[in-house]
Design an enzyme around this catalytic site. Structure first.
Site, PDB file in Angstrom:
ATOM      1  CG  PHE A 105      -1.812   1.182   0.968  1.00  0.00           C
ATOM      2  CD1 PHE A 105      -3.158   1.235   0.327  1.00  0.00           C
ATOM      3  CD2 PHE A 105      -1.397   2.376   1.781  1.00  0.00           C
ATOM      4  CE1 PHE A 105      -3.713   2.442   0.380  1.00  0.00           C
ATOM      5  CE2 PHE A 105      -2.391   3.660   1.577  1.00  0.00           C
ATOM      6  CZ  PHE A 105      -3.414   3.458   0.738  1.00  0.00           C
TER       7      PHE A 105
ATOM      8  CG  ASP B 283       5.853   4.044   1.772  1.00  0.00           C
ATOM      9  OD1 ASP B 283       5.713   4.705   2.995  1.00  0.00           O
ATOM     10  OD2 ASP B 283       4.742   3.748   1.035  1.00  0.00           O
TER      11      ASP B 283
ATOM     12  CE  LYS C 173      -1.341   6.834   6.647  1.00  0.00           C
ATOM     13  NZ  LYS C 173      -0.765   5.939   5.725  1.00  0.00           N
TER      14      LYS C 173
END
Ligand SMILES: *Cc1c(COP(=O)(O)O)cnc(C)c1O
Length: 408
Positions: free
Chosen positions: A147, A232, A261
Site C-alpha cells: 500500500f 516507504d 502521516k
C-alpha cells in the site's frame, strides 16, 4: 430546515453525509467531536480509546500540547509563502529531519501519496542522469500486497483489485514481486531498475513483518546491483515500531526514505522524501514542486514532531508498551485470536473467522468504547497513540477478550 451542527445527533450527521459525500469510505458509525491524547469523544459525549490513531498519523496522540503550541505560534506569525520565496522555518525542519533519519536532503511535500510519487520521480531521474538507463526505460520493483497510496500511478502497481478496477489506463514501468522474497527480487532487478520500493513492514496488508534479514538483504542486493532502495515508512516510521524508523530494527539505511502521516503531528498534512545527496541532487529548479509543500505552518509542526522524536521518549514507550501489547495478544491466542504480528505499538490481529469479520469485531469494540479498524477479512489493526498508558492498553486488551468471548 437543517438543524445547527451542534444540535444534530450522531445518527443525523451520518444520515446527512449520505447524499453529499463521496462513498469512498465505509466508516464505523461513530461521529467524533472532540479528542485529547489517546481519547476521543463523540457527539453525544461517549468516550472511546483511539486504538487506530489515524492510521499512525496520530502517533503523539490527539492535540499533543507541544505540537498544538507550535501550530498556534506559527498561525500567529506566518502560514504560507509558497516556494517562490524562502520562509524562516524550512531550513531548521530540513536540517533536523535529515539528522534524525541519518540522510542528507529533504524534499517537503504534503500527503503520503505525494511523497511516494516524488520518490518515484527522483528515482527515475537518478536512473537516467546517473545510472545511464536509456530514456523511458526505467523500472521500479515493488512488492505484492503493497500500500503506497491512491494516485493513478500508485494504484498502477497495487495488487488490490478494489483499488485499481475502473481506474486504468495505468502507468507502466513497475514490476511486482512477492514480499519477503529475496530470490524473486534478485530475478526482477536488472540494468533498467531505478529502485526497489517497499514498506519495511506492510501496514495495510495486515502488519506483515518480513523475516529477519530481508531488509538487510534488500539493502545488499540494491547496492550490489546498482539501484536505489526506497523505504516507504509513511506508516511504519516515526516511533511506531519502537524505533524512529522500522528499518532500524535491521540497522539498514535506505537511499530514499518516504515519510508522512505522523510527520504532520495530526494537525496538518506533512510528508517528505529524505535522501542521500547524490540522489536528491538530480532535481533542479522547475523539475518538481508543490504549492503547499514546505509551507511555514507545516515546517513548524514538522519541526516540533522531530523535536519529540529527538528525545527518544516515544520510541522507548512504543518499545516497552509493545511488550504489554504482545503479551496481551499472546494470552488471547486460541481464545478468539488465531494469530497476530506485532512490532512496537503496532499489531495485526487475525480473529477466528467463526467469531465474525474484522468489521464486525470493530463494531463490537466500538460499542465497548474502543476504536479500531479492520484491514482485510478477519484482521484488525491495533495502533494506539504512543502516549497511551499501560493501564489503558491492558484495559483495551480486556475489552478485546470480552468481545471475542461474546462473539459468534
Ligand atoms: C498511508 C500510506 C500512504 C499514503 O499516504 P496518504 O497521506 O494517505 O496519501 C503511503 N504509504 C504508506 C505505507 C501508507 O501507510
Amino acid at each position: 430546515m437543517t438543524a445547527p451542527a451542534h444540535a444534530r445527533t450522531s445518527a443525523d450527521l451520518i444520515r446527512a453525509e449520505e447524499p453529499v459525500l463521496a462513498h469512498n469510505y465505509h466508516p464505523l458509525p461513530v461521529v467524533v467531536a472532540r479528542a485529547e491524547g489517546a481519547w476521543v469523544e463523540d457527539v453525544e459525549g461517549r468516550r472511546y480509546l483511539d486504538m487506530l490513531a489515524g492510521y499512525s498519523a496520530l502517533n503523539f496522540g490527539h492535540r499533543h500540547p507541544a505540537l498544538i503550541q507550535a501550530a498556534h505560534d506559527q498561525l500567529d506569525r506566518l502560514t504560507l509563502t509558497s516556494r517562490a520565496f524562502h520562509n524562516d522555518r524550512l531550513a531548521e525542519f530540513a536540517e533536523r529531519l535529515a539528522a534524525l533519519t541519518g540522510l542528507d536532503m529533504v524534499l517537503p511535500m504534503n500527503t503520503g501519496a505525494e511523497a511516494v510519487e516524488s520518490g518515484i520521480k527522483v528515482a527515475r531521474k537518478w536512473a537516467y542522469d546517473v545510472k545511464g538507463v536509456p530514456d523511458g526505460q526505467a523500472t521500479i520493483v515493488v512488492a505484492a500486497d503493497n500500500f503506497h497510496g491512491r494516485t493513478t500511478t500508485i494504484v498502477s502497481f497495487s495488487t488490490d483489485e478494489t483499488a485499481r478496477a475502473g481506474f486504468g489506463p495505468f502507468t507502466p514501468g513497475f514490476r511486482i514481486v512477492p514480499y519477503n522474497d529475496l530470490a524473486a527480487l534478485e530475478e526482477a532487478v536488472d540494468e533498467t531498475t531505478a529502485a526497489v520500493l517497499i514498506e519495511p513492514i506492510q501496514g495495510e496488508a495486515g502488519v506483515i513483518i518480513p523475516d529477519e534479514g530481508y531488509l538487510t538483504g534488500v539493502r545488499e542486493l540494491t547496492r550490489r546491483k546498482g539501484c536505489l532502495f526506497i523505504a516507504d515508512e509513511i506508516q511504519s516510521g516515526l516511533g511506531r515500531t519502537g524505533r524512529t524508523l522500522a528499518i532500524e530494527h535491521e540497522s539498514v539505511v535506505p537511499d530514499v526514505l518516504l515519510l508522512g502521516k505522523a510527520l504532520g503531528g495530526g494537525i496538518v498534512p506533512v510528508s517528505a522524501v529524505v535522501a542521500r545527496r547524490e540522489v536528491m541532487g538530480v532535481l533542479g529548479p522547475g523539475e518538481h514542486g508543490s504549492t503547499f509543500g514546505g509551507n511555514p505552518l507545516a515546517a513548524a509542526v514538522g519541526t516540533a514532531v522531530v523535536g519529540l522524536l529527538e528525545t527518544g521518549e516515544f520510541q522507548r514507550r512504543a518499545d516497552e508498551l509493545g511488550l504489554v501489547l504482545s503479551e496481551g495478544l499472546e494470552a488471547l491466542r486460541g481464545h478468539g485470536v488465531s494469530g497476530f504480528r506485532a512490532r512496537g505499538l503496532w499489531a495485526g490481529v487475525d480473529v477466528d473467522p467463526a467469531l465474525g469479520t474484522g468489521r464486525e469485531i470493530s463494531e463490537r469494540l466500538m460499542r465497548e468504547g474502543i476504536l479500531v479498524k479492520d484491514t482485510h477479512g478477519s484482521t484488525i489493526r491495533l495502533a494506539p497513540p504512543l502516549t497511551v498508558t499501560a493501564d489503558e492498553l491492558r484495559s483495551a486488551l480486556g475489552t478485546l477478550e470480552k468481545v471475542l468471548g461474546q462473539a459468534g
